[in-house]
Design an enzyme around this catalytic site. Structure first.
Site, short mmCIF file in Angstrom:
data_model
loop_
_atom_site.label_atom_id
_atom_site.label_comp_id
_atom_site.label_asym_id
_atom_site.label_seq_id
_atom_site.Cartn_x
_atom_site.Cartn_y
_atom_site.Cartn_z
N TRP A 41 0.82 -1.39 -0.29
CA TRP A 41 0.02 0.00 0.40
C TRP A 41 0.85 1.18 -0.44
CZ3 TRP A 41 0.40 3.41 3.60
CH2 TRP A 41 -1.36 4.88 3.61
N HIS A 42 2.08 1.19 0.31
CA HIS A 42 2.89 2.46 0.52
C HIS A 42 3.37 2.93 -0.05
CE1 HIS A 42 2.77 1.22 5.33
NE2 HIS A 42 3.33 2.67 5.03
N GLY A 43 3.85 1.81 -1.41
CA GLY A 43 4.15 2.06 -2.96
C GLY A 43 4.78 0.46 -2.98
N TYR A 62 2.54 8.48 -0.69
CA TYR A 62 1.74 7.56 -0.94
C TYR A 62 0.37 7.21 -1.54
CZ TYR A 62 6.37 6.40 1.74
OH TYR A 62 6.70 6.42 2.53
#
Lengths: 309, 468
Positions: free
Chosen positions: B317-319, B468
C-alpha cells in the site's frame, strides 16, 4: 468588565502583539546594508516637509551629490533617497514614498539606470536593498509587484522574515539596536567614496545619434516626470560624470529630447565633464562613481548650475 | 496544494470564512467545493479519478442497500472493491509490475510514466470501506451523493489521511456545525504545533538524513547509525505533523478526525507500536482485511499467515517497491516472533528500547532507495572509521545552531509526548485558559518563523506520506 468585553480586549492585545512582534522580528533579521546609499529607516525619521532637495537614483547619485555640502553652501536641506543600481520603476515608487511626508522644492533624478538599465527585472540583491526596509503600504506592495516577476517570489518581500530568518545565526549588536532602539544610519544617503588607483581615461567620444530607451525605463521616467508635474515640483534630470560608450550617449540624447519637449532641465556632465575641473587620478572611484573629493567638486558645480544659492 | 504552503494558508482562511457565514444546511457544499478545488489545484485531470472512485463506491452502496440477498450484496462488495483496487493498481503499481516482469522474463517493456494521483491510496481505502460498512450494517446508505462525495474528498484528510470510516464521518457531515470559538482556538493550536514539528524539526532532520541516504557510499559506521535513528525521528515528526495539521483544520471546521498517532515510540512491543502508529491505517487493515481473513480465530498458524498477508499488503500500500515489502515482512516477523516466543523484558523501559531499535532497523528498508542501499547500510553501520568520522559527520550538513535547535525541539516534543503517555495531556491542553493558548500561539508562531527550515534557499521538503 464583563467577560465578552474582556475577551475582545484580550484578542485585540494578541493581534497587536502579533503585529508588533512581526514588525520587530522583521527589523531584527533584515539585512542591514553596508552603508552605501540610503538607510530607508533613516529617511522615515526625517521631519515632515523638511527636505528641500530630494535626490533620486542609484549609486551614481548617492556618491556624486553631497547633501551636507548643499546645506552648507545654500542652507537647503538635501537628501539622497537612492540605493545601489536602483531601477527606474523603484525610483518612481521611492518618489511616491517620499511625497507621503515631504514636499521638496527640487527633485533631482540621476539618469544612470534610466540610460543603462536593461531588462524588466533587477537582481534580487538590488531589489532587496531598495525594498526591504520600506514600510508596509500599498506603495510597497506595488513596488514589489513591478520589481519581482513571479508571484510566489514576491511573498518573501512582503514578509522579510521568510528571507532572513536564518540570520539568527549571525545577529549582532547593530541588528538589535535597529530593531529595538530605532538606530539608523544617519548619512543623508550620501557616501564619500575613497580615492582608488583608478584613473579615468580622457574621453573624446561624441555622438549626436539617438537610441531607444528600454521600454520599462521610459515608461517609469515618464511617470516620474508626470508625478513631479502633478505635485508642482521642479524636476531636474542629471547625468553624473561617467565613462560612456556610443550607445549610452545616444540614449542620453533621446532623454535630452524628451526633456527639451517637456521643458525640463537636464544637466549632462558626461559631455560637459571638463566644466567640473576634475582630477582624473583622484576624483573618480571607478568609471561611474566619483570619489569624495570628486563629489565635492561636482556638488559645487551642481549648486552653481542650478542657481541654488 | 500542501499544508505547509502560502496558498494553503490563503485557501484555508477563505474556506473557514465562507464556511461560517453560509447557512448551516449548505455548509457541506462549501466544503465539497473547497475539497475539489484543493484536490484539483495540483492536477485537474486527477479530479476525474476522484469522481470515478466516488461514483463506484456510492453506486455500490446504493445497490447493496437495495438488495435483499446477502449473497448478492457480498458480490457487489467484491465487485466494487475489485474495481477500486484495479484503479489503484493501474495508477500506482504499473511501473513496479513492469520492472519485475522485465527482470523475470528478461523483457524490455516500456510504458509512458503515469503521475501517481496524490492521496490515491488514502481515498481509495475510504471508498472501499463504505460498501463493506453498509453490507455489515455498520452504516446506513448515504442518499445524498454530494454529501458522500465530501466523505471521500474532505480536503484536510484526502492527501494523507487520517483514513476515516464512513460510520464516523458521514454523521458528522450531516450535523450542522455551529461556530464555536473553542474549536477555532484548539484547532489552530494543533495546526501550529503540527507546523512547528514539520518546519522546525522534520525538515531540518530531512537535510541530514537525505545527505546520508542519497550519498551512502560516502558514509561508514557511526554516521550511518546516526542517519538511521534520525530517519526514525524524521518520519515520525513529518507524518504526525501532517496528522496534527489535518486534525486541527478539521477541528476548526467543527469535525473530529481520527487520532492517527499516540506516542508510538513509547510502545513496549511491536503489537503495541501498531496500535499507536498510523492508527487509522492499521485499524483499516485490521477491520477490512485481518478480521475477514479470520484474524486469530482460526488457529495460530492461520493467524500468523493472516499477519503476514496484512503486513505485506500494508507494505505494498505504501508503494510498489521491494524495500517496502521487506519492511512489511520484517514487521510481520517481529510480531510473530514476539507472540511465539513471548520475547519481552521485565523492565518496561527495556521493552520500549527494544521495540524502538527493531522499528528503527526496519525503517532502513523503508527509507533506502533500493534493497542494495539498505544492505549497504546494514553491513556498514557497525564498521569503525575513526579517521573519516569527523569529515563524514560534517558532511551530514548541520552546523552547531541546527544541532542545538534539533536537540531542544525534539526534547520539547518528546517531553510533551511523554506527559501525554503518562496522562491524557490533550484534554488538559483543551481546558487551558484561552489567554494561555494565545501565548502558546505566539511562541509557536515565532519559533517556527525564526527557526523553521523554509524560505528562499531551502529545498522545501514535501510531507513524506504525500508520496503514498
Amino acid at each position: 468588565m464583563n467577560k465578552k468585553l474582556e475577551k475582545i480586549v484580550v484578542y485585540l492585545v494578541f493581534i497587536l502583539a502579533l503585529i508588533f512582534l512581526l514588525q520587530k522580528t522583521s527589523l531584527l533579521f533584515v539585512r542591514k546594508g553596508n552603508g552605501y546609499g540610503t538607510d530607508v529607516l533613516n529617511f522615515y525619521k526625517q521631519e515632515n516637509n523638511s527636505i528641500d532637495v530630494l535626490v533620486l537614483g542609484s549609486s551614481h547619485a548617492y556618491s556624486a551629490i553631497n547633501p551636507y555640502l548643499i546645506e552648507e553652501e545654500t542652507g537647503l536641506n538635501a537628501y539622497n533617497f537612492c540605493t545601489q543600481q536602483q531601477p527606474v520603476w523603484i525610483t518612481y515608487h521611492y518618489f511616491k514614498e517620499a511625497l507621503k511626508t515631504q514636499n521638496p522644492q527640487y527633485v533631482i533624478l540621476e539618469l544612470f539606470t534610466v540610460i543603462d538599465g536593461e531588462g524588466d527585472y533587477a537582481e534580487e540583491s538590488v531589489n532587496r536593498d531598495a525594498i526591504d526596509k520600506m514600510r508596509i503600504s500599498l506603495n510597497k506592495i506595488e513596488t514589489i509587484r513591478v520589481s519581482v516577476d513571479k508571484k510566489e517570489d514576491r511573498i518573501p518581500y512582503y514578509f522579510n522574515i521568510i528571507k532572513y530568518h536564518t540570520r539568527y545565526k549571525e545577529l549582532n549588536a547593530t541588528d538589535f539596536k535597529t530593531a529595538f532602539l530605532g538606530e539608523t544610519l544617519d548619512n543623508k544617503g550620501y557616501i564619500a567614496l575613497p580615492k582608488t588607483d583608478y584613473i579615468f581615461p580622457e574621453q573624446k567620444l561624441r555622438n549626436d545619434e539617438k537610441a531607444e530607451i528600454y521600454s520599462k525605463n521610459l515608461k517609469y521616467l515618464n511617470k516620474i516626470i508626470d508625478l513631479a508635474e502633478d505635485n508642482n515640483m521642479e524636476l531636474i534630470l542629471v547625468k553624473t560624470p561617467a565613462l560612456y560608450d556610443e550607445q549610452s550617449l545616444a540614449r542620453l540624447n533621446t532623454i535630452k529630447k524628451i526633456a527639451e519637449n517637456k521643458n525640463i532641465i537636464l544637466l549632462d556632465y558626461v559631455n560637459n565633464m571638463e566644466t567640473l575641473n576634475l582630477d582624473y587620478s583622484n576624483d573618480f572611484y571607478d568609471h561611474g562613481h566619483l570619489s569624495g573629493t570628486g563629489s565635492d567638486k561636482f556638488t559645487k558645480k551642481l549648486i552653481e548650475d542650478l542657481n541654488l544659492n | 496544494m500542501v499544508f505547509n504552503s502560502f496558498p494553503f494558508l490563503i485557501f484555508f482562511t477563505i474556506v473557514l470564512f465562507l464556511y461560517y457565514i453560509i447557512p448551516l444546511k449548505y455548509r457541506y457544499l462549501v466544503l465539497l467545493s473547497a475539497s475539489y478545488f484543493f484536490y484539483g489545484y495540483s492536477n485537474l485531470r486527477h479530479v476525474l479519478l476522484l469522481l470515478s472512485v466516488t461514483l463506484i463506491s456510492f453506486v455500490s452502496g446504493k445497490a447493496i442497500s437495495a438488495s435483499q440477498s446477502k449473497k448478492h450484496q457480498k458480490n457487489i462488495v467484491i465487485l466494487s472493491a475489485s474495481l477500486l483496487i484495479f484503479l489503484l493498481l493501474c495508477f500506482k503499481y504499473q511501473s513496479f509490475v513492469i520492472s519485475n516482469v522485465n527482470y523475470i522474463f528478461k523483457a524490455n517493456i516500456t510504458i509512458e510514466k503515469i503521475i501517481v494521483p496524490l492521496g490515491i491510496s488514502f481515498f481509495i481505502l475510504q471508498a472501499i470501506s463504505y460498501p463493506i460498512d453498509i453490507y455489515r450494517g455498520d452504516v446506513k446508505e448515504e442518499k445524498n451523493f454530494l454529501r458522500f462525495a465530501l466523505f471521500v474528498s474532505f480536503f484536510p484528510q484526502i492527501l494523507s489521511g487520517p483514513i476515516s470510516k464512513s460510520k464516523e464521518m458521514l454523521p458528522q457531515f450531516k450535523k450542522h456545525h455551529k461556530y464555536e470559538s473553542n474549536n477555532i482556538l484548539d484547532g489552530l493550536l494543533i495546526v501550529l504545533y503540527g507546523l512547528f514539528k514539520k518546519v522546525v524539526i522534520a525538515d531540518l532532520l530531512a537535510v541530514g538524513v537525505d545527505n546520508v541516504f542519497n550519498n551512502l557510499l560516502d558514509f561508514v559506521g557511526i554516521p550511518l547509525i546516526v542517519a538511521v535513528f534520525l530517519y526514525s525521528l524524521q518520519i515520525y515528526f513529518d507524518f504526525s505533523s501532517y496528522s496534527n495539521i489535518a486534525y486541527g483544520c478539521g477541528k476548526m471546521l467543527g469535525f473530529e478526525l481520527n487520532k492517527n498517532f499516540d506516542v508510538p515510540y513509547f510502545a513496549d512491543s511491536i503489537k503495541n507500536f501498531w496500535s499507536r502508529w498510523h492508527i487509522s491505517l492499521s485499524t483499516w487493515f485490521r477491520d477490512y482485511l485481518y478480521f475477514p481473513l479470520g484474524g486469530n480465530r482460526k488457529g495460530m498458524t492461520r493467524s500468523y499467515l493472516n499477519l503476514i498477508i496484512v503486513f505485506l499488503v500494508s507494505a505494498l500500500w505504501h508503494g510498489g517497491a521491494w524495500t517496502y515489502i521487506v519492511w512489511g515482512g520484517l514487521h510481520a516477523l517481529y510480531q510473530i516472533t514476539e507472540r511465539q516466543f513471548e520475547f519481552h523484558f521485565k523492565n518496561k523501559f527495556l521493552n520500549i528500547l527494544k521495540t524502538y531499535l527493531l522499528i528503527s532497523f526496519a525503517w532502513i528498508f523503508f527509507r533506502a532507495r533500493t534493497i542494495n542501499d539498505a544492505l549497504y547500510v546494514i553491513t556498514n553501520m557497525f564498521k569503525i572509521d575513526f579517521i573519516g568520522i569527523r569529515s563524514q559527520l560534517k558532511s551530514i550538513g548541520w552546523d552547531k545552531f541546527d544541532l542545538i535547535i534539533l536537540a531542544l525541539s525534539v526534547l520539547i516534543v518528546f517531553t510533551l509526548d511523554f506527559l501525554n503517555y503518562k496522562k491524557e495531556m490533550s484534554s488538559k491542553i483543551t481546558n487551558l485558559n484561552y489567554k494561555f493558548k494565545l501565548l502558546i500561539y505566539l511562541i509557536l508562531i515565532f519559533t517556527t518563523l525564526i527557526f523553521g527550515h523554509y524560505g528562499p534557499g531551502f529545498d522545501k521538503a514535501d510531507f513524506i506520506y504525500l508520496g503514498y
